[in-house]
Design a protein around this motif. Structure first.
Motif, PDB file in Angstrom:
ATOM      1  N   GLY A 106      19.367  37.263 -51.249  1.00 30.76           N
ATOM      2  CA  GLY A 106      19.586  35.929 -51.798  1.00 30.76           C
ATOM      3  C   GLY A 106      18.369  35.037 -51.562  1.00 30.76           C
ATOM      4  N   LEU A 107      18.433  33.822 -52.048  1.00 23.96           N
ATOM      5  CA  LEU A 107      17.342  32.869 -51.864  1.00 23.96           C
ATOM      6  C   LEU A 107      17.667  31.963 -50.674  1.00 23.96           C
ATOM      7  CD1 LEU A 107      16.504  31.787 -55.548  1.00 23.96           C
ATOM      8  CD2 LEU A 107      15.298  33.436 -54.111  1.00 23.96           C
ATOM      9  N   SER A 108      16.908  32.125 -49.590  1.00 25.41           N
ATOM     10  CA  SER A 108      17.104  31.311 -48.394  1.00 25.41           C
ATOM     11  C   SER A 108      16.329  30.001 -48.521  1.00 25.41           C
ATOM     12  CB  SER A 108      16.617  32.071 -47.161  1.00 25.41           C
ATOM     13  OG  SER A 108      15.205  32.248 -47.225  1.00 25.41           O
ATOM     14  N   ARG A 109      16.473  29.134 -47.539  1.00 31.73           N
ATOM     15  CA  ARG A 109      15.720  27.871 -47.545  1.00 31.73           C
ATOM     16  C   ARG A 109      14.220  28.132 -47.434  1.00 31.73           C
ATOM     17  NH1 ARG A 109      20.572  26.220 -44.979  1.00 31.73           N
ATOM     18  NH2 ARG A 109      21.492  24.397 -46.057  1.00 31.73           N
ATOM     19  N   ILE A 110      13.832  29.162 -46.689  1.00 30.06           N
ATOM     20  CA  ILE A 110      12.407  29.524 -46.586  1.00 30.06           C
ATOM     21  C   ILE A 110      11.897  30.013 -47.934  1.00 30.06           C
ATOM     22  CG2 ILE A 110      10.761  31.123 -45.546  1.00 30.06           C
ATOM     23  CD1 ILE A 110      12.409  31.034 -42.992  1.00 30.06           C
TER      24      ILE A 110
ATOM     25  N   LEU B  12       8.768  29.036 -53.045  1.00 27.20           N
ATOM     26  CA  LEU B  12       8.749  28.794 -54.489  1.00 27.20           C
ATOM     27  C   LEU B  12       8.149  27.427 -54.804  1.00 27.20           C
ATOM     28  CD1 LEU B  12      12.261  30.205 -55.538  1.00 27.20           C
ATOM     29  CD2 LEU B  12      10.027  31.327 -55.759  1.00 27.20           C
ATOM     30  N   LEU B  13       8.495  26.407 -54.028  1.00 27.47           N
ATOM     31  CA  LEU B  13       7.964  25.060 -54.248  1.00 27.47           C
ATOM     32  C   LEU B  13       6.456  25.012 -54.014  1.00 27.47           C
ATOM     33  CD1 LEU B  13      10.764  22.893 -52.583  1.00 27.47           C
ATOM     34  CD2 LEU B  13      10.282  23.123 -55.027  1.00 27.47           C
ATOM     35  N   ALA B  14       5.977  25.724 -53.003  1.00 31.54           N
ATOM     36  CA  ALA B  14       4.532  25.761 -52.725  1.00 31.54           C
ATOM     37  C   ALA B  14       3.785  26.451 -53.869  1.00 31.54           C
ATOM     38  CB  ALA B  14       4.282  26.491 -51.410  1.00 31.54           C
ATOM     39  N   CYS B  15       4.353  27.525 -54.400  1.00 31.61           N
ATOM     40  CA  CYS B  15       3.735  28.232 -55.529  1.00 31.61           C
ATOM     41  C   CYS B  15       3.663  27.321 -56.761  1.00 31.61           C
ATOM     42  CB  CYS B  15       4.531  29.490 -55.865  1.00 31.61           C
ATOM     43  SG  CYS B  15       4.428  30.802 -54.636  1.00 31.61           S
ATOM     44  N   PHE B  16       4.698  26.529 -56.968  1.00 35.59           N
ATOM     45  CA  PHE B  16       4.718  25.610 -58.109  1.00 35.59           C
ATOM     46  C   PHE B  16       3.584  24.589 -58.011  1.00 35.59           C
ATOM     47  CE2 PHE B  16       6.115  21.563 -59.962  1.00 35.59           C
ATOM     48  CZ  PHE B  16       6.308  21.947 -61.276  1.00 35.59           C
ATOM     49  N   ALA B  17       3.434  23.971 -56.849  1.00 35.10           N
ATOM     50  CA  ALA B  17       2.384  22.962 -56.655  1.00 35.10           C
ATOM     51  C   ALA B  17       1.001  23.571 -56.863  1.00 35.10           C
ATOM     52  CB  ALA B  17       2.504  22.356 -55.259  1.00 35.10           C
ATOM     53  N   LEU B  18       0.784  24.774 -56.351  1.00 37.50           N
ATOM     54  CA  LEU B  18      -0.514  25.443 -56.482  1.00 37.50           C
ATOM     55  C   LEU B  18      -0.837  25.759 -57.939  1.00 37.50           C
ATOM     56  CD1 LEU B  18      -2.966  26.763 -55.119  1.00 37.50           C
ATOM     57  CD2 LEU B  18      -1.618  28.868 -54.913  1.00 37.50           C
ATOM     58  N   TYR B  19       0.152  26.235 -58.687  1.00 34.58           N
ATOM     59  CA  TYR B  19      -0.086  26.595 -60.087  1.00 34.58           C
ATOM     60  C   TYR B  19      -0.406  25.370 -60.934  1.00 34.58           C
ATOM     61  CZ  TYR B  19       0.745  28.305 -64.811  1.00 34.58           C
ATOM     62  OH  TYR B  19       0.608  28.607 -66.149  1.00 34.58           O
ATOM     63  N   ILE B  20       0.325  24.285 -60.754  1.00 34.28           N
ATOM     64  CA  ILE B  20       0.079  23.068 -61.521  1.00 34.28           C
ATOM     65  C   ILE B  20      -1.323  22.538 -61.234  1.00 34.28           C
ATOM     66  CG2 ILE B  20       0.764  20.653 -61.832  1.00 34.28           C
ATOM     67  CD1 ILE B  20       2.602  22.666 -63.187  1.00 34.28           C
ATOM     68  N   TRP B  21      -1.722  22.534 -59.966  1.00 29.46           N
ATOM     69  CA  TRP B  21      -3.083  22.091 -59.611  1.00 29.46           C
ATOM     70  C   TRP B  21      -4.126  22.958 -60.305  1.00 29.46           C
ATOM     71  CZ3 TRP B  21      -6.843  25.032 -57.189  1.00 29.46           C
ATOM     72  CH2 TRP B  21      -8.030  24.361 -56.890  1.00 29.46           C
TER      73      TRP B  21
ATOM     74  N   LEU C  90      10.488  25.321 -59.238  1.00 26.52           N
ATOM     75  CA  LEU C  90      10.902  23.990 -58.799  1.00 26.52           C
ATOM     76  C   LEU C  90      12.422  23.852 -58.716  1.00 26.52           C
ATOM     77  CD1 LEU C  90       9.849  21.273 -57.907  1.00 26.52           C
ATOM     78  CD2 LEU C  90       9.927  20.499 -60.263  1.00 26.52           C
ATOM     79  N   ILE C  91      13.126  24.229 -59.789  1.00 24.21           N
ATOM     80  CA  ILE C  91      14.575  24.037 -59.797  1.00 24.21           C
ATOM     81  C   ILE C  91      15.257  24.925 -58.749  1.00 24.21           C
ATOM     82  CG2 ILE C  91      16.678  24.314 -61.147  1.00 24.21           C
ATOM     83  CD1 ILE C  91      15.124  23.471 -63.604  1.00 24.21           C
ATOM     84  N   LEU C  92      14.984  26.232 -58.775  1.00 24.36           N
ATOM     85  CA  LEU C  92      15.611  27.101 -57.787  1.00 24.36           C
ATOM     86  C   LEU C  92      15.017  26.887 -56.401  1.00 24.36           C
ATOM     87  CD1 LEU C  92      16.285  30.508 -59.559  1.00 24.36           C
ATOM     88  CD2 LEU C  92      17.850  28.650 -59.044  1.00 24.36           C
ATOM     89  N   GLY C  93      13.743  26.464 -56.334  1.00 23.96           N
ATOM     90  CA  GLY C  93      13.153  26.120 -55.039  1.00 23.96           C
ATOM     91  C   GLY C  93      13.916  24.980 -54.392  1.00 23.96           C
ATOM     92  N   CYS C  94      14.147  23.914 -55.160  1.00 24.99           N
ATOM     93  CA  CYS C  94      14.915  22.770 -54.652  1.00 24.99           C
ATOM     94  C   CYS C  94      16.355  23.159 -54.337  1.00 24.99           C
ATOM     95  CB  CYS C  94      14.905  21.631 -55.673  1.00 24.99           C
ATOM     96  SG  CYS C  94      13.313  20.800 -55.852  1.00 24.99           S
ATOM     97  N   SER C  95      16.964  23.938 -55.234  1.00 21.00           N
ATOM     98  CA  SER C  95      18.361  24.345 -55.038  1.00 21.00           C
ATOM     99  C   SER C  95      18.524  25.176 -53.767  1.00 21.00           C
ATOM    100  CB  SER C  95      18.848  25.146 -56.252  1.00 21.00           C
ATOM    101  OG  SER C  95      18.810  24.372 -57.429  1.00 21.00           O
ATOM    102  N   ALA C  96      17.579  26.112 -53.528  1.00 20.93           N
ATOM    103  CA  ALA C  96      17.671  26.967 -52.349  1.00 20.93           C
ATOM    104  C   ALA C  96      17.423  26.194 -51.066  1.00 20.93           C
ATOM    105  CB  ALA C  96      16.675  28.124 -52.463  1.00 20.93           C
TER     106      ALA C  96
END
Length: 312
Positions: free
Chosen positions: A123-127, A132-141, A244-250
């Protein structure tokens, strides 16, 4: 029943008009700011049209319903790639840039595989959500740092006033979000009356309904010959959904993959692989009509499987 159908039609009308305003405003802003249509599609348009998925998945996370959060994103990404890009390519073959080859399409596939590996492992844990959120920020940059324009954008000189363009984008997004909400609410009510399961509703009705903004936006972009914006919208939406969405949800609550079937995961992986294959085999570096037909055929097959297994 009649009331639900009327609300559904109202939602569709808002989506169509909103998409037109959004595409026009976003493409003008891209030209005025010196940013490519792909990056505008990836960020402003992609994130904006994914607002319905964000709302649905976050509500599911707060309520502890992993089936809604994960099923909505999984179904939406399949819908985006197979149906929306398939339809868009039929209308206008989509040009692929060097950055798309080297960066965006491999990242789309890599993020899809990362999502499935993390999810099926435990499953998707908080870690996992934080990763996932860190990967999102890096890709957008990275996208803004190494932007690239297409030939069709060099010929587009119409911009208009910035304030007017911003209003077009905001108004278009608002119409898309509210129209998508009206559609989803009425369609979901009808589906539950027919005895459909929660996962079936999430993967089909909710995913398809919340992806209507992307569908309308891409069709309008194709008609206006802005293929880069359409491709950016789909890839941006896919990455936004997972990272972002599943990152925040998890991060809010760990998400289980207990009710996600291997067929669902296989079709999601196949959609990302087919997108890469279409880009590398298409004529003149384009996702052409034949590629679009293949994407649509796979979508029809998956939809048939879902209908047969409506209670699963």
């Amino acid at each position: 029943m009649l009331a639900d159908l009327l609300v559904l039609l109202l939602g569709l009308a808002l989506i169509v008009f909103g998409a037109d305003y959004l595409v026009e405003g976003a493409s003008r802003i891209a030209r005025k700011a010196g940013v490519s249509q792909f990056v505008i599609g990836l960020t402003i348009v992609g994130m904006g049209t994914s607002a319905p998925e964000f709302v649905v998945s976050m509500i599911g996370a707060f309520k502890g319903s992993a089936d809604i959060a994960i099923g909505n994103v999984l179904g939406s990404n399949i819908f985006n790639t197979l149906l929306i890009l398939g339809v868009t390519a039929f209308i206008l073959p989509i040009a692929i840039t060097k950055n798309n080859f080297r960066r965006d399409l491999p990242v789309n596939l890599g993020v899809t595989l990362l999502f499935l590996v993390l999810g099926f492992f435990d499953g998707l844990s908080r870690i996992d959500g934080a990763i996932l959120l860190a990967c999102f920020a890096l890709y957008i940059w990275y996208c803004f740092r190494f932007d690239e324009h297409t030939a069709e954008e060099e010929e587009d000189t119409s911009t208009g006033k910035l304030a007017v363009n911003i209003l077009l984008v905001l108004g278009g997004l608002a119409a898309l979000v509210f129209g998508g909400r009206f559609f989803v609410n009425s369609a979901t009510a009808l589906a539950y009356r027919m005895g459909a399961s929660e996962k079936f509703v999430a993967v089909t009705i909710l995913a398809g309904g919340t992806s209507l903004p992307e569908l309308a936006t891409c069709v309008v972009a194709a008609v206006k010959k802005k293929g880069a914006l359409a491709l950016g919208n789909i890839i941006g939406s896919n990455l936004f959904n997972i990272l972002l969405i599943l990152g925040c949800s998890a991060v809010i609550t760990p998400l289980s993959f207990a009710h996600i079937k291997w067929v669902d995961a296989g079709v999601l992986t196949a959609s990302a692989l087919l997108l890469m294959t279409a880009a590398f085999t298409g004529k003149n570096n384009k996702i052409d009509r034949l590629d679009g037909g293949i994407l649509l055929a796979v979508w029809v097959g998956y939809l048939a499987w879902l209908i047969v297994n409506i209670s699963v």
